[in-house]
Design a protein around this motif. Structure first.
Motif, short mmCIF file in Angstrom:
data_model
loop_
_atom_site.label_atom_id
_atom_site.label_comp_id
_atom_site.label_asym_id
_atom_site.label_seq_id
_atom_site.Cartn_x
_atom_site.Cartn_y
_atom_site.Cartn_z
N SER A 79 48.73 22.75 28.48
CA SER A 79 48.47 24.11 28.00
C SER A 79 47.50 24.06 26.84
O SER A 79 47.47 23.06 26.09
CB SER A 79 49.78 24.78 27.56
N PRO A 80 46.67 25.09 26.70
CA PRO A 80 46.52 26.17 27.68
C PRO A 80 45.76 25.67 28.91
O PRO A 80 45.21 24.58 28.90
CB PRO A 80 45.68 27.20 26.90
N ALA A 129 43.48 22.60 19.84
CA ALA A 129 44.56 21.66 20.11
C ALA A 129 45.01 21.84 21.56
O ALA A 129 45.37 22.95 21.97
CB ALA A 129 45.73 21.89 19.16
N LEU A 130 44.96 20.77 22.30
CA LEU A 130 45.33 20.79 23.71
C LEU A 130 46.63 20.03 23.88
O LEU A 130 46.76 18.91 23.37
CB LEU A 130 44.22 20.15 24.56
N ARG A 131 47.54 20.61 24.62
CA ARG A 131 48.88 20.04 24.72
C ARG A 131 49.12 19.45 26.09
O ARG A 131 48.68 20.00 27.11
CB ARG A 131 49.90 21.12 24.42
N PRO A 134 47.28 19.62 35.54
CA PRO A 134 46.24 20.51 36.09
C PRO A 134 44.98 20.58 35.23
O PRO A 134 43.95 21.04 35.70
CB PRO A 134 46.93 21.87 36.13
N GLY A 135 45.08 20.10 34.00
CA GLY A 135 43.91 20.11 33.13
C GLY A 135 43.80 21.36 32.28
O GLY A 135 44.39 22.40 32.58
N THR A 136 43.05 21.22 31.21
CA THR A 136 42.66 22.35 30.36
C THR A 136 41.15 22.45 30.41
O THR A 136 40.45 21.50 30.06
CB THR A 136 43.10 22.16 28.90
N ARG A 137 40.67 23.62 30.84
CA ARG A 137 39.22 23.85 30.86
C ARG A 137 38.81 24.39 29.51
O ARG A 137 39.20 25.49 29.14
CB ARG A 137 38.87 24.84 31.96
#
Lengths: 114, 114
Positions: free
Chosen positions: A7-8, A20-22, A107-110
């Motif tokens: 997320s996100p 910040a990517l979780r 699924p990844g964060t774009r």
């Protein structure tokens, strides 16, 4: 959970902002990996953890990028002072057995930096 | 250091025809080999992997790959493709006995023609 979650899923930010990517790995998985995938390219290794210990951060592009996994589960990849060239898909993976074990990808964060 | 070369960026093939996606790798040490698939708008999924033993590896969805050490290749094959095989396929390597990163190729986009 059933799989790796991130997320996100999409993040649009302005140049100069921090993001910040979780990543939430599969429960019980020892190893957690971060990759970056530019359009039309394969995933590129950034860093990985065994439990809470960061084992290899050689793929981090520069010191604006950092990652942590303080309790050996959830991990956060932080990019400070984002630049347009940071725009990419950021992928997280986890594995139960780090040596030759299957890495399960989220699924990844774009990330789009304007 | 390892590297992976996927010789074809795109491969068009008619439905029910056979397909081979080529992959060559370079490494000074023994490696594990993987093929991952990325369906449209989805995350990466492991198709198959070679760790040791038989050089012919069978994976999901009818795919198989053969490890050829002398030619440093790990080509992916399927005898009869289906429209649902439309995806991007990534060949990847990691170093044996190290809980380390996976090095990915740039990917091959498989187009199934009706």
């Amino acid at each position: 959970g059933a799989g790796v979650s991130q997320s996100p899923r999409y993040k649009v930010t302005k140049r100069g902002q921090d993001v910040a990517l979780r990543c939430d790995p599969i429960s019980g998985h020892v190893s957690l990996y971060w990759y970056r995938q530019a359009l039309g390219q394969g995933p590129e290794f950034l860093t990985y953890f065994n439990y809470e210990a960061q084992q290899d951060k050689s793929g981090l592009p520069n010191d604006r990028f950092s990652a942590e996994r303080p309790e050996g589960s959830i991990s956060t990849l932080t990019i400070q002072r984002t630049e347009q060239r940071d725009s990419a898909m950021y992928r997280c993976a986890s594995s139960l057995n780090p040596r030759g074990g299957e890495q399960f990808f989220g699924p990844g964060t774009r990330l789009t930096v304007l | 250091a390892q590297s992976v070369t996927q010789l074809d960026s795109q491969v068009p093939v008619f439905e029910e025809a056979p397909v081979e996606l080529r992959c060559n790798y370079s490494s000074s040490v023994s490696v594990y080999l993987f093929w991952y698939v990325q369906y449209p708008n989805q995350g990466l999924q492991l198709l198959l992997k070679y760790l040791s033993g038989s050089t012919l590896v069978k994976g999901i969805n009818g795919f198989e790959a053969e490890f050829n050490k002398s030619q440093t290749s790990f080509h992916l094959r399927k005898p009869s493709v289906h429209i649902s095989d439309t995806a991007e396929y990534f060949c990847a390597v990691s170093e044996v006995n190290r809980d380390d990163k996976i090095i990915f190729g740039k990917g091959t986009r498989l187009h199934i023609l009706p």
